[in-house]
Design a protein around this motif. Structure first.
Motif, PDB file in Angstrom:
ATOM      1  N   ALA A 136      87.031  12.336  68.404  1.00 27.88           N
ATOM      2  CA  ALA A 136      88.400  11.869  68.624  1.00 27.88           C
ATOM      3  C   ALA A 136      89.385  13.034  68.567  1.00 27.88           C
ATOM      4  O   ALA A 136      90.343  13.090  69.359  1.00 27.88           O
ATOM      5  N   GLU A 137      89.153  13.966  67.666  1.00 27.89           N
ATOM      6  CA  GLU A 137      90.024  15.138  67.574  1.00 27.89           C
ATOM      7  C   GLU A 137      90.012  15.938  68.871  1.00 27.89           C
ATOM      8  O   GLU A 137      91.052  16.418  69.327  1.00 27.89           O
ATOM      9  N   GLN A 138      88.832  16.080  69.454  1.00 26.49           N
ATOM     10  CA  GLN A 138      88.728  16.827  70.706  1.00 26.49           C
ATOM     11  C   GLN A 138      89.428  16.098  71.852  1.00 26.49           C
ATOM     12  O   GLN A 138      90.106  16.717  72.679  1.00 26.49           O
ATOM     13  N   TYR A 139      89.266  14.792  71.923  1.00 30.22           N
ATOM     14  CA  TYR A 139      89.928  14.031  72.985  1.00 30.22           C
ATOM     15  C   TYR A 139      91.442  14.132  72.866  1.00 30.22           C
ATOM     16  O   TYR A 139      92.153  14.289  73.870  1.00 30.22           O
ATOM     17  N   ARG A 140      91.937  14.043  71.643  1.00 33.48           N
ATOM     18  CA  ARG A 140      93.391  14.150  71.432  1.00 33.48           C
ATOM     19  C   ARG A 140      93.876  15.562  71.741  1.00 33.48           C
ATOM     20  O   ARG A 140      94.973  15.750  72.303  1.00 33.48           O
ATOM     21  N   ALA A 141      93.085  16.554  71.400  1.00 30.43           N
ATOM     22  CA  ALA A 141      93.449  17.938  71.720  1.00 30.43           C
ATOM     23  C   ALA A 141      93.481  18.134  73.233  1.00 30.43           C
ATOM     24  O   ALA A 141      94.350  18.839  73.764  1.00 30.43           O
ATOM     25  N   ALA A 142      92.536  17.502  73.926  1.00 34.39           N
ATOM     26  CA  ALA A 142      92.517  17.587  75.389  1.00 34.39           C
ATOM     27  C   ALA A 142      93.786  16.983  75.984  1.00 34.39           C
ATOM     28  O   ALA A 142      94.375  17.530  76.921  1.00 34.39           O
ATOM     29  N   LEU A 143      94.230  15.873  75.419  1.00 36.71           N
ATOM     30  CA  LEU A 143      95.434  15.207  75.930  1.00 36.71           C
ATOM     31  C   LEU A 143      96.699  15.990  75.591  1.00 36.71           C
ATOM     32  O   LEU A 143      97.698  15.877  76.313  1.00 36.71           O
ATOM     33  N   GLU A 144      96.659  16.767  74.544  1.00 34.62           N
ATOM     34  CA  GLU A 144      97.794  17.654  74.263  1.00 34.62           C
ATOM     35  C   GLU A 144      97.887  18.732  75.333  1.00 34.62           C
ATOM     36  O   GLU A 144      98.985  19.136  75.732  1.00 34.62           O
ATOM     37  N   ILE A 145      96.742  19.205  75.806  1.00 34.99           N
ATOM     38  CA  ILE A 145      96.716  20.220  76.856  1.00 34.99           C
ATOM     39  C   ILE A 145      97.113  19.607  78.196  1.00 34.99           C
ATOM     40  O   ILE A 145      97.905  20.169  78.950  1.00 34.99           O
ATOM     41  N   ASP A 146      96.546  18.441  78.482  1.00 33.80           N
ATOM     42  CA  ASP A 146      96.799  17.763  79.755  1.00 33.80           C
ATOM     43  C   ASP A 146      96.989  16.271  79.505  1.00 33.80           C
ATOM     44  O   ASP A 146      96.019  15.507  79.497  1.00 33.80           O
ATOM     45  N   PRO A 147      98.235  15.840  79.299  1.00 36.62           N
ATOM     46  CA  PRO A 147      98.493  14.426  79.000  1.00 36.62           C
ATOM     47  C   PRO A 147      98.059  13.467  80.103  1.00 36.62           C
ATOM     48  O   PRO A 147      97.896  12.276  79.845  1.00 36.62           O
ATOM     49  N   ASP A 148      97.855  13.977  81.313  1.00 33.59           N
ATOM     50  CA  ASP A 148      97.473  13.121  82.433  1.00 33.59           C
ATOM     51  C   ASP A 148      95.957  13.080  82.676  1.00 33.59           C
ATOM     52  O   ASP A 148      95.509  12.485  83.661  1.00 33.59           O
ATOM     53  N   SER A 149      95.187  13.717  81.818  1.00 35.30           N
ATOM     54  CA  SER A 149      93.741  13.773  82.024  1.00 35.30           C
ATOM     55  C   SER A 149      93.110  12.392  81.881  1.00 35.30           C
ATOM     56  O   SER A 149      93.000  11.857  80.775  1.00 35.30           O
ATOM     57  N   SER A 150      92.679  11.826  82.992  1.00 33.29           N
ATOM     58  CA  SER A 150      92.032  10.511  82.943  1.00 33.29           C
ATOM     59  C   SER A 150      90.690  10.598  82.226  1.00 33.29           C
ATOM     60  O   SER A 150      90.267   9.640  81.568  1.00 33.29           O
ATOM     61  N   PHE A 151      90.021  11.730  82.337  1.00 35.71           N
ATOM     62  CA  PHE A 151      88.732  11.940  81.665  1.00 35.71           C
ATOM     63  C   PHE A 151      88.908  11.828  80.150  1.00 35.71           C
ATOM     64  O   PHE A 151      88.169  11.098  79.470  1.00 35.71           O
ATOM     65  N   ALA A 152      89.909  12.527  79.614  1.00 37.61           N
ATOM     66  CA  ALA A 152      90.153  12.476  78.174  1.00 37.61           C
ATOM     67  C   ALA A 152      90.649  11.098  77.741  1.00 37.61           C
ATOM     68  O   ALA A 152      90.230  10.571  76.707  1.00 37.61           O
ATOM     69  N   LYS A 153      91.534  10.498  78.528  1.00 42.98           N
ATOM     70  CA  LYS A 153      92.065   9.173  78.193  1.00 42.98           C
ATOM     71  C   LYS A 153      90.946   8.138  78.114  1.00 42.98           C
ATOM     72  O   LYS A 153      90.868   7.351  77.165  1.00 42.98           O
ATOM     73  N   GLN A 154      90.083   8.132  79.123  1.00 40.89           N
ATOM     74  CA  GLN A 154      88.989   7.152  79.160  1.00 40.89           C
ATOM     75  C   GLN A 154      88.001   7.394  78.032  1.00 40.89           C
ATOM     76  O   GLN A 154      87.481   6.442  77.428  1.00 40.89           O
ATOM     77  N   SER A 155      87.753   8.668  77.730  1.00 43.54           N
ATOM     78  CA  SER A 155      86.814   8.991  76.651  1.00 43.54           C
ATOM     79  C   SER A 155      87.350   8.519  75.306  1.00 43.54           C
ATOM     80  O   SER A 155      86.616   7.932  74.495  1.00 43.54           O
ATOM     81  N   LEU A 156      88.636   8.759  75.058  1.00 40.08           N
ATOM     82  CA  LEU A 156      89.240   8.331  73.797  1.00 40.08           C
ATOM     83  C   LEU A 156      89.281   6.802  73.705  1.00 40.08           C
ATOM     84  O   LEU A 156      88.970   6.233  72.653  1.00 40.08           O
ATOM     85  N   LYS A 157      89.630   6.151  74.795  1.00 41.05           N
ATOM     86  CA  LYS A 157      89.681   4.691  74.809  1.00 41.05           C
ATOM     87  C   LYS A 157      88.312   4.080  74.530  1.00 41.05           C
ATOM     88  O   LYS A 157      88.175   3.126  73.745  1.00 41.05           O
ATOM     89  N   SER A 158      87.285   4.649  75.145  1.00 40.32           N
ATOM     90  CA  SER A 158      85.918   4.156  74.917  1.00 40.32           C
ATOM     91  C   SER A 158      85.500   4.349  73.475  1.00 40.32           C
ATOM     92  O   SER A 158      84.890   3.455  72.857  1.00 40.32           O
ATOM     93  N   LEU A 159      85.844   5.494  72.895  1.00 34.19           N
ATOM     94  CA  LEU A 159      85.492   5.761  71.503  1.00 34.19           C
ATOM     95  C   LEU A 159      86.220   4.794  70.573  1.00 34.19           C
ATOM     96  O   LEU A 159      85.614   4.258  69.634  1.00 34.19           O
ATOM     97  N   GLU A 160      87.485   4.547  70.818  1.00 32.93           N
ATOM     98  CA  GLU A 160      88.258   3.649  69.973  1.00 32.93           C
ATOM     99  C   GLU A 160      87.702   2.215  70.021  1.00 32.93           C
ATOM    100  O   GLU A 160      87.701   1.511  69.018  1.00 32.93           O
ATOM    101  N   LYS A 161      87.211   1.810  71.184  1.00 30.40           N
ATOM    102  CA  LYS A 161      86.595   0.476  71.291  1.00 30.40           C
ATOM    103  C   LYS A 161      85.335   0.392  70.430  1.00 30.40           C
ATOM    104  O   LYS A 161      85.066  -0.638  69.806  1.00 30.40           O
ATOM    105  N   GLN A 162      84.565   1.480  70.424  1.00 32.88           N
ATOM    106  CA  GLN A 162      83.335   1.475  69.610  1.00 32.88           C
ATOM    107  C   GLN A 162      83.660   1.393  68.132  1.00 32.88           C
ATOM    108  O   GLN A 162      82.985   0.687  67.371  1.00 32.88           O
ATOM    109  N   VAL A 163      84.709   2.115  67.720  1.00 32.56           N
ATOM    110  CA  VAL A 163      85.089   2.131  66.306  1.00 32.56           C
ATOM    111  C   VAL A 163      85.666   0.791  65.874  1.00 32.56           C
ATOM    112  O   VAL A 163      85.390   0.290  64.783  1.00 32.56           O
ATOM    113  N   ASN A 164      86.456   0.174  66.756  1.00 38.00           N
ATOM    114  CA  ASN A 164      87.084  -1.106  66.415  1.00 38.00           C
ATOM    115  C   ASN A 164      86.126  -2.267  66.629  1.00 38.00           C
ATOM    116  O   ASN A 164      86.331  -3.333  66.130  1.00 38.00           O
TER     117      ASN A 164
END
Length: 212
Positions: free
Chosen positions: A184-212
């Motif tokens: 999750a830290e890496q995905y958020r760091a990626a979005l800080e670099i590129d807030p429009d990165s669909s790759f990072a957004k989808q990866s973080l969203k998928s991870l959050e679904k698994q955790v929740n």
């Protein structure tokens, strides 16, 4: 429309400028007709590119096929380019990026092997080797080392794989290692670099679904 005019002017000023022609071909392919999009015009640009450089023409054709939904034709073009053994690393990397998007590690490896033959010191190699191992899900500590080294030793520049993508792939490695907080830290760091990165957004969203 302003974008189209600028691309067209670039080609008019530099008829042998292949990157400009490829940008224009991509615009014609992607844009709606109301702002000047035209598959016919895209194909005309692809033909002009092929006349200047057959390898670049084949890559432009593959990109056109990919964008228009003909994945089988795109695959054929990429394989023909690989069989022709390109002489420039960027051509191999373009093919590697295509297969990374399809999670095809074996085909990626063939493209990366081409770079290893002609430019074994290319600083981008570590990124691609890390991605291949991340997709395979094997030798994950080695994948982590490749990606962290790439982030530490290269600047974030437009003609290199982005640091946002490198961090997102590193997050995938951590997920497979069961280290979800670090992922999750890496995905958020990626979005800080590129807030429009669909790759990072989808990866973080998928991870959050698994955790929740």
């Amino acid at each position: 429309m302003k974008t189209r005019k600028e691309f067209e002017l670039a080609v008019e000023l530099g008829p042998k400028n292949i990157p400009a022609r490829r940008d224009l071909a991509e615009f014609y392919t992607q844009a709606p007709w109301i702002v000047g999009g035209s598959r016919k015009k895209a194909q005309e640009q692809i033909a002009a590119i092929a006349a200047l450089d057959p390898v670049q023409g084949a890559l432009a054709r593959a990109e056109f096929d990919r964008q228009t939904g003909d994945s089988a034709a795109a695959e054929t073009q990429y394989q023909q380019v690989l069989q022709g053994d390109p002489s420039r690393p960027d051509e191999f990397y373009e093919i590697a990026d295509y297969y990374a998007g399809r999670r095809n590690a074996a085909a990626m490896q063939k493209a990366v092997d081409g770079v290893l033959r002609i430019a074994p010191a290319d600083p981008r190699l570590g990124y691609y080797q890390g991605v291949i191992l991340a997709i395979e899900g094997e030798r994950l500590p080695e994948a982590e080392r490749y990606l962290k080294a790439y982030l530490a030793t290269t600047v974030n520049r437009s003609d290199y794989p982005s640091h946002a993508n490198a961090r997102t792939w590193l997050g995938h490695v951590y997920e497979k290692l069961g280290r979800r907080l670090e992922a999750a830290e890496q995905y958020r760091a990626a979005l800080e670099i590129d807030p429009d990165s669909s790759f990072a957004k989808q990866s973080l969203k998928s991870l959050e679904k698994q955790v929740n």
